[in-house]
Scaffold this motif. Structure first.
Motif, PDB file in Angstrom:
ATOM      1  N   THR A  40     -16.338 -24.112 -85.775  1.00 39.15           N
ATOM      2  CA  THR A  40     -16.234 -24.431 -84.344  1.00 39.15           C
ATOM      3  C   THR A  40     -15.267 -25.579 -84.113  1.00 39.15           C
ATOM      4  N   GLY A  41     -15.377 -26.610 -84.923  1.00 38.36           N
ATOM      5  CA  GLY A  41     -14.461 -27.736 -84.793  1.00 38.36           C
ATOM      6  C   GLY A  41     -13.034 -27.352 -85.101  1.00 38.36           C
ATOM      7  N   LEU A  42     -12.862 -26.466 -86.063  1.00 39.51           N
ATOM      8  CA  LEU A  42     -11.520 -25.988 -86.401  1.00 39.51           C
ATOM      9  C   LEU A  42     -10.916 -25.209 -85.243  1.00 39.51           C
ATOM     10  N   THR A  43     -11.692 -24.337 -84.627  1.00 41.18           N
ATOM     11  CA  THR A  43     -11.190 -23.550 -83.494  1.00 41.18           C
ATOM     12  C   THR A  43     -10.811 -24.460 -82.334  1.00 41.18           C
ATOM     13  N   GLU A  44     -11.647 -25.442 -82.071  1.00 36.55           N
ATOM     14  CA  GLU A  44     -11.335 -26.418 -81.021  1.00 36.55           C
ATOM     15  C   GLU A  44     -10.040 -27.158 -81.350  1.00 36.55           C
ATOM     16  N   ALA A  45      -9.871 -27.544 -82.597  1.00 35.55           N
ATOM     17  CA  ALA A  45      -8.670 -28.261 -83.006  1.00 35.55           C
ATOM     18  C   ALA A  45      -7.428 -27.388 -82.859  1.00 35.55           C
ATOM     19  N   LEU A  46      -7.542 -26.106 -83.141  1.00 38.60           N
ATOM     20  CA  LEU A  46      -6.418 -25.184 -82.954  1.00 38.60           C
ATOM     21  C   LEU A  46      -6.007 -25.134 -81.488  1.00 38.60           C
ATOM     22  N   TYR A  47      -6.982 -25.047 -80.609  1.00 41.52           N
ATOM     23  CA  TYR A  47      -6.714 -24.998 -79.167  1.00 41.52           C
ATOM     24  C   TYR A  47      -6.019 -26.279 -78.708  1.00 41.52           C
ATOM     25  N   ILE A  48      -6.554 -27.409 -79.150  1.00 39.23           N
ATOM     26  CA  ILE A  48      -5.966 -28.704 -78.771  1.00 39.23           C
ATOM     27  C   ILE A  48      -4.542 -28.828 -79.307  1.00 39.23           C
ATOM     28  N   GLU A  49      -4.343 -28.454 -80.562  1.00 34.86           N
ATOM     29  CA  GLU A  49      -3.017 -28.546 -81.165  1.00 34.86           C
ATOM     30  C   GLU A  49      -2.010 -27.682 -80.420  1.00 34.86           C
ATOM     31  N   GLY A  50      -2.417 -26.470 -80.077  1.00 38.57           N
ATOM     32  CA  GLY A  50      -1.508 -25.586 -79.347  1.00 38.57           C
ATOM     33  C   GLY A  50      -1.070 -26.180 -78.026  1.00 38.57           C
ATOM     34  N   PHE A  51      -1.992 -26.710 -77.258  1.00 37.65           N
ATOM     35  CA  PHE A  51      -1.646 -27.266 -75.954  1.00 37.65           C
ATOM     36  C   PHE A  51      -0.925 -28.599 -76.071  1.00 37.65           C
ATOM     37  N   GLU A  52      -1.202 -29.358 -77.120  1.00 35.82           N
ATOM     38  CA  GLU A  52      -0.471 -30.615 -77.306  1.00 35.82           C
ATOM     39  C   GLU A  52       0.993 -30.331 -77.632  1.00 35.82           C
ATOM     40  N   ARG A  53       1.240 -29.350 -78.485  1.00 37.37           N
ATOM     41  CA  ARG A  53       2.627 -28.978 -78.776  1.00 37.37           C
ATOM     42  C   ARG A  53       3.315 -28.444 -77.520  1.00 37.37           C
ATOM     43  N   PHE A  54       2.579 -27.701 -76.733  1.00 36.88           N
ATOM     44  CA  PHE A  54       3.104 -27.165 -75.478  1.00 36.88           C
ATOM     45  C   PHE A  54       3.470 -28.295 -74.522  1.00 36.88           C
ATOM     46  N   THR A  71      -8.911 -14.565 -78.544  1.00 35.54           N
ATOM     47  CA  THR A  71      -8.787 -14.133 -79.936  1.00 35.54           C
ATOM     48  C   THR A  71     -10.001 -14.518 -80.780  1.00 35.54           C
ATOM     49  N   VAL A  72     -10.772 -15.490 -80.314  1.00 33.45           N
ATOM     50  CA  VAL A  72     -12.002 -15.878 -81.013  1.00 33.45           C
ATOM     51  C   VAL A  72     -13.165 -15.617 -80.062  1.00 33.45           C
ATOM     52  N   PRO A  73     -13.861 -14.500 -80.199  1.00 33.87           N
ATOM     53  CA  PRO A  73     -14.944 -14.153 -79.273  1.00 33.87           C
ATOM     54  C   PRO A  73     -15.983 -15.260 -79.164  1.00 33.87           C
ATOM     55  N   GLY A  74     -16.351 -15.578 -77.934  1.00 33.56           N
ATOM     56  CA  GLY A  74     -17.387 -16.575 -77.697  1.00 33.56           C
ATOM     57  C   GLY A  74     -16.911 -18.009 -77.684  1.00 33.56           C
ATOM     58  N   PHE A  75     -15.642 -18.247 -78.035  1.00 32.44           N
ATOM     59  CA  PHE A  75     -15.153 -19.633 -78.067  1.00 32.44           C
ATOM     60  C   PHE A  75     -14.984 -20.167 -76.656  1.00 32.44           C
ATOM     61  N   GLN A  76     -15.519 -21.340 -76.397  1.00 27.45           N
ATOM     62  CA  GLN A  76     -15.371 -22.033 -75.129  1.00 27.45           C
ATOM     63  C   GLN A  76     -14.787 -23.413 -75.394  1.00 27.45           C
ATOM     64  N   PRO A  77     -13.574 -23.700 -74.909  1.00 20.99           N
ATOM     65  CA  PRO A  77     -12.975 -25.011 -75.157  1.00 20.99           C
ATOM     66  C   PRO A  77     -13.848 -26.139 -74.611  1.00 20.99           C
ATOM     67  N   GLY A  78     -13.886 -27.225 -75.343  1.00 17.94           N
ATOM     68  CA  GLY A  78     -14.628 -28.393 -74.908  1.00 17.94           C
ATOM     69  C   GLY A  78     -13.829 -29.242 -73.932  1.00 17.94           C
ATOM     70  N   GLU A  79     -14.390 -30.386 -73.580  1.00 17.24           N
ATOM     71  CA  GLU A  79     -13.776 -31.241 -72.564  1.00 17.24           C
ATOM     72  C   GLU A  79     -12.397 -31.740 -72.991  1.00 17.24           C
ATOM     73  N   GLU A  80     -12.282 -32.202 -74.235  1.00 26.40           N
ATOM     74  CA  GLU A  80     -10.983 -32.697 -74.690  1.00 26.40           C
ATOM     75  C   GLU A  80      -9.942 -31.591 -74.675  1.00 26.40           C
ATOM     76  N   ALA A  81     -10.336 -30.399 -75.105  1.00 25.91           N
ATOM     77  CA  ALA A  81      -9.403 -29.273 -75.125  1.00 25.91           C
ATOM     78  C   ALA A  81      -8.945 -28.914 -73.716  1.00 25.91           C
ATOM     79  N   MET A  82      -9.874 -28.899 -72.770  1.00 22.03           N
ATOM     80  CA  MET A  82      -9.507 -28.586 -71.386  1.00 22.03           C
ATOM     81  C   MET A  82      -8.604 -29.658 -70.792  1.00 22.03           C
ATOM     82  N   ASP A  83      -8.841 -30.909 -71.177  1.00 20.12           N
ATOM     83  CA  ASP A  83      -7.977 -31.999 -70.714  1.00 20.12           C
ATOM     84  C   ASP A  83      -6.548 -31.815 -71.230  1.00 20.12           C
ATOM     85  N   LYS A  84      -6.411 -31.373 -72.490  1.00 20.28           N
ATOM     86  CA  LYS A  84      -5.087 -31.135 -73.062  1.00 20.28           C
ATOM     87  C   LYS A  84      -4.369 -30.020 -72.304  1.00 20.28           C
TER      88      LYS A  84
END
Length: 210
Positions: free
Chosen positions: A66-80, A122-135
């Motif tokens: 779960t933490g890895l998936t969240e980190a992937l989401y954050i990394e993608g949007f930070e690079r963006f 791409t990851v069923p059931g994944f819901q970004p957390g607050e930090e990810a949504m902020d990114k």
């Protein structure tokens, strides 16, 4: 390197540069597997084997899948966000908005392994957390601010700037999704036509009556 000596793993190379490089290496390995094989590939043992490290490293960095998936989401949007923020301001804010659209496309092509997770399921059931949504919001804010600058300069049609920004985002997102899916034979020409449509649909000439 002598004959018969194995090349160092991606993880071993990253170790020489510190934790940030290790984190990036692991995320890139995970994103490649996710894009190529789907969410079932996001198993820590599978990623560890891809990167050339132990699962202990992944647990230390991310705490689990779960933490890895969240980190992937954050990394993608930070690079963006960094890609959009690197676009230099233009004297004409309309040109700046158009350049942001091109930067969106450039980022999607360069970071396509992250794109599906950022904008798909791409990851069923994944819901970004607050930090990810902020990114994600901080990336979108770059475009919102650029459209607001057009409005402030009297160069925007009589419409809510937030709605215009969302419309532009939707349009460039649709174009990029079709290009990544291999559905556009002449993507550059299509992009040029889209940008001309943006110009005529959203913007006005500085001399035009408001």
């Amino acid at each position: 390197m002598s004959e018969g000596t194995a090349a160092p793993s991606a993880y071993a190379l990253a170790q020489r540069q510190g934790d940030r490089a290790i984190r990036t290496t692991l995320l890139d390995a995970a994103s490649r597997l996710l894009a190529a094989e789907g969410s079932q590939a996001l198993a820590l043992r599978r990623i560890a084997a891809e990167a050339g490290c132990s699962t202990t490293v992944l647990y230390r960095m991310f705490g689990g899948k779960t933490g890895l998936t969240e980190a992937l989401y954050i990394e993608g949007f930070e690079r963006f966000r960094e890609r959009l923020a690197a676009v230099p301001p233009h004297p004409d804010p309309r040109d700046y908005v158009r350049e942001l659209g091109r930067a969106y496309r450039a980022n999607a092509l360069a970071e396509r392994n992250y794109y599906g997770l950022m904008f798909g399921e791409t990851v069923p059931g994944f819901q970004p957390g607050e930090e990810a949504m902020d990114k994600a919001a901080s990336a979108y804010a770059v475009l919102e601010n650029a459209v607001a600058a057009c409005a402030a300069a009297g160069l925007l049609i009589d419409a809510d700037p937030g709605h215009v920004a969302a419309s532009f985002w939707s349009g460039i997102h649709g174009f990029v999704s079709l290009e990544l899916g291999g559905h556009l034979d002449d993507a550059e020409a299509v992009l040029d036509a889209f940008m001309r449509g943006v110009s005529s649909g959203f913007f006005v000439d500085a001399s035009s009556p408001k």
